[in-house]
Design an enzyme around this catalytic site. Sequence first.
Site, short mmCIF file in Angstrom:
data_model
loop_
_atom_site.label_atom_id
_atom_site.label_comp_id
_atom_site.label_asym_id
_atom_site.label_seq_id
_atom_site.Cartn_x
_atom_site.Cartn_y
_atom_site.Cartn_z
N TYR A 202 0.86 -1.18 0.00
CA TYR A 202 0.00 0.00 0.00
C TYR A 202 0.89 1.23 0.00
O TYR A 202 1.92 1.25 -0.67
CB TYR A 202 -0.98 -0.06 1.18
N ALA B 26 -34.70 -21.02 -30.95
CA ALA B 26 -34.10 -19.89 -31.67
C ALA B 26 -33.74 -18.77 -30.71
O ALA B 26 -33.79 -17.60 -31.07
CB ALA B 26 -35.05 -19.39 -32.75
N LYS C 131 -20.22 -20.16 -11.42
CA LYS C 131 -19.51 -19.90 -12.67
C LYS C 131 -18.10 -19.43 -12.38
O LYS C 131 -17.12 -19.83 -13.03
CB LYS C 131 -20.26 -18.84 -13.48
#
Length: 408
Positions: free
Chosen positions: A57, A213, A112
């Site tokens: 930092y 589709a 995920k």
Amino acid sequence: MAAEIAHPRSDSSNGEGAEDVTDGEPFDPAFALHRGGKMAVQATVPVRDRDDLSLAYTPGVAKVCSAIAEQPELVHDYTWKSQVVAVVTDGSAVLGLGDIGPEASLPVMEGKAILFKQFGGVDAVPIALDCREVDEIVETVARLAPSFGGVNLEDISAPRCFEIERKLQERVDIPIFHDDQHGTAVVTLAALRNAAKLTDRSLGQLRAVISGAGAAGVAIARILVEAGIGDVAVCDRKGIVSPDREDLTDVKRELASFTNKGGLTGSLETAMAGADVFIGVSGGTVAPEAVATMAEGAFIFAMANPNPEIHPEVAHRHAAVVATGRSDFPNQINNVLAFPGIFAGALQVRASRITEGMKLAAAEALAAVVADELSPDKVIPSPFDERVAPAVTAAVAAAARAEGVARR
């Protein structure tokens, strides 16, 4: 570990975590596993004393910030940007659950993210957005883009997902990838290549029918045409997508312009008669009588979860190769075979986008993993095959360089 400290997981039926959620119902391991979330942020450098702190930092960080300000490309070398992906959703089309909203989508987005890490070595951050308008999502993600090396759009409903992906890729210079479209398409093409090879046919000899589709169906049709399929007709709830229909959206009108060279009209059943390939991404049900009209030695990829459009028992009566989206049947068409390696390859070369050529390369590499081991029950690798991610990563990186979108 931090999540475990803050939210201890339950290990038994007496654990408070399971009872909190299930209201006294028998212990459920799914709730126990998810308590506190499935991921945490972990430092890659130590902060043990004052010297470490001054480097990690202030004041040490100021030198790095100033260098990046002078040479922006250094951000890839001195931050996590080049190895982290944002997994972004609005919760409008989650798995088989539909429109459940951003908060309810988070367990899937966390899942995920850990798949990115487990199978591709890529760090990922789940981001669930509380907005639905296309331009709002695009603006939000574009403003977040400086923090990430790529964006994986996830579980966003069609047709908005097409426009969101297109507009974002026009706005930012990092890869934008809608996995529901392209991940599914890549794995489907890989499995189809191997099914054709197994039966001594080429893609150009095959006529395919796609049921659905939406995002996946459109992307599969596009990649099959790019790969040289003989013909492909796409069907929605009203039948075959063809130029003569007056009810087509802009996306479906474009779809009709490059599919269905045979000029078929009518129902899904009409399209299936004599077809070599059925690809299901619709969630509907196909009657066994329609399946029986397909060509001899057909391929059936019924990928709806949890209920395939054609049950494998029925499919096997008429098909040479059967695939589903489920893990309890052979030949699982699983996106985890594609997206970790695709992003790993794109990040490796700091690609500005993921092109059609990169997707085709990913499909070819994925198919090649098991090309010498083919059988009717093995036209696609297992997600746990350790050869998959390296093969896809290398192929995508090479394709990015060849297509001029790599920056290293």
